[in-house]
Enzyme design. Structure first.
Site, PDB file in Angstrom:
ATOM      1  N   SER A 149       1.172  -1.114  -0.318  1.00 26.00           N
ATOM      2  CA  SER A 149      -0.023   0.493   0.196  1.00 26.00           C
ATOM      3  C   SER A 149       1.010   1.353   0.296  1.00 26.00           C
ATOM      4  O   SER A 149       2.092   1.266  -1.234  1.00 26.00           O
ATOM      5  CB  SER A 149      -0.883   0.179   1.041  1.00 26.00           C
ATOM      6  OG  SER A 149      -2.260   0.888   1.390  1.00 26.00           O
ATOM      7  N   ASP A 243      -9.544  -2.948  -6.255  1.00 29.75           N
ATOM      8  CA  ASP A 243      -8.628  -2.400  -5.393  1.00 29.75           C
ATOM      9  C   ASP A 243      -8.495  -1.310  -6.188  1.00 29.75           C
ATOM     10  O   ASP A 243      -8.682  -1.440  -6.628  1.00 29.75           O
ATOM     11  CB  ASP A 243      -6.995  -3.437  -5.011  1.00 29.75           C
ATOM     12  CG  ASP A 243      -6.366  -2.140  -3.969  1.00 29.75           C
ATOM     13  OD1 ASP A 243      -6.426  -1.177  -3.894  1.00 29.75           O
ATOM     14  OD2 ASP A 243      -5.080  -2.853  -3.802  1.00 29.75           O
ATOM     15  N   HIS A 273      -7.830  -5.251  -1.320  1.00 30.82           N
ATOM     16  CA  HIS A 273      -6.472  -4.716  -1.298  1.00 30.82           C
ATOM     17  C   HIS A 273      -5.930  -5.235   0.090  1.00 30.82           C
ATOM     18  O   HIS A 273      -6.549  -5.935   0.944  1.00 30.82           O
ATOM     19  CB  HIS A 273      -6.911  -3.025  -0.968  1.00 30.82           C
ATOM     20  CG  HIS A 273      -5.037  -1.969   0.035  1.00 30.82           C
ATOM     21  ND1 HIS A 273      -4.662  -1.660  -0.637  1.00 30.82           N
ATOM     22  CD2 HIS A 273      -5.067  -1.663   0.504  1.00 30.82           C
ATOM     23  CE1 HIS A 273      -3.735  -1.262  -0.545  1.00 30.82           C
ATOM     24  NE2 HIS A 273      -3.949  -1.269   1.000  1.00 30.82           N
TER      25      HIS A 273
END
Length: 301
Positions: A149, A243, A273
């Site tokens: 991320s 995502d 995600h």
């Protein structure tokens, strides 16, 4: 501390998806104070599955607190530096500890999880400065940069700085669900917004504004997708299809490949995600870690 093996029970993906949705609603809510988000995230992401014999030690590396995760027999000369996610505002080494433990066990390397400074108390460039300090302190052996991320964006920004300053490059870079462009309109694809069970455009926008002034979003230290990518080390990019950040991963794979970079890009259908952080619980995460271990072994020799 040391990790103990626990019975490996795979959880149906549908149930894991529901859990991810609840995690997003309870923790990643822009209406909540940052400290509340951090506390809730740490409470709900405590790792429960670690391979047998894993050790987790606290160290200070280059002035930055970090966890060092090692499996029995791991070669300390082979290091993966993994930057945790959390929008640069929440998250900790704990959220990536299970992934790091499984990677260390499979790749025979140690994994360093820096506790870089978080926004809004420490906005850009604090996180990148911490990342640079950790890499400089560990530059004596084979190093692979990694991140999930926002941590993926931090890893790529660090790889770009290393390239641009003529420093010894990392052997490779592993990017899991990376956030690479803080200025991208995340509402542009309503279907993707509906499919993402963890992230929301409002939360990403709040994180982006806490991390850096919007005037800095176009710069590649903040949004490394906007850089030229030729000259980077080999990349492994893992992108879940459901995502909000998947377009970043796809765009980076295309740009880096066009620049002559060796790219391994995997798109995971029906995954959400940061799904890769649940090895031992989710079969797809086990496969993702196995691919990361293969890549790490390949680039460090």
């Amino acid at each position: 501390m040391s990790g103990r093996a626990r019975p490996g029970t795979r959880v149906p993906p549908a149930l894991m998806r529901m859990g991810a949705r609840q995690l997003g609603r309870r923790c990643l809510d822009p209406a909540l104070p940052w400290q509340v988000q951090r506390t809730r995230l740490d409470q709900l992401t405590r790792p429960i599955l670690l391979p047998r014999g894993i050790t987790v030690t606290r160290q200070v590396i280059g002035g930055v607190p970090a966890e060092v995760v090692s499996a029995p027999g791991a070669d300390s000369r082979r290091t993966v530096i993994h930057f945790h996610g959390g929008g640069y505002c929440v998250g900790s080494a704990q959220t990536a500890r299970s992934w790091a433990a499984h990677l260390s066990a499979q790749a025979g390397c140690r994994v360093v999880l820096p506790e870089y400074r978080l926004a809004p108390e420490h906005p850009h460039p604090a996180a990148l400065e911490d990342a640079c300090a950790v890499m400089a302190a560990l530059s004596g052996g084979a190093v692979v940069l990694s991140g999930d991320s926002a941590g993926g964006g931090l890893a790529l920004a660090l790889a770009l700085r290393t390239r641009d300053e003529g420093q010894d490059p990392a052997a490779g870079c592993i990017l899991l669900s990376p956030w690479l462009d803080l200025g991208r309109d995340r509402r542009a694809d309503p279907g993707l917004v509906r499919r993402d069970v963890l992230l929301s455009p409002d939360w990403l926008d709040a994180c982006a504004r806490a991390y850096a002034d919007p005037s800095a979003w176009a710069g590649h230290p903040v949004s490394p997708l906007r850089a030229e990518h030729a000259g980077l080390p080999p990349l492994l990019i893992q992108a879940p299809a459901d995502d909000l950040l998947a377009p970043d991963a796809e765009a980076l794979a295309a740009s880096a490949a066009a620049g002559g970079v060796e790219v391994t890009y995997t798109r995971w259908p029906h995954m959400w995600h940061d799904f890769a952080l649940q090895p031992g619980l989710l079969a797809a995460a086990d496969n993702a870690v196995a691919q990361a271990a293969w890549f790490a072994g390949k680039v460090v020799g």
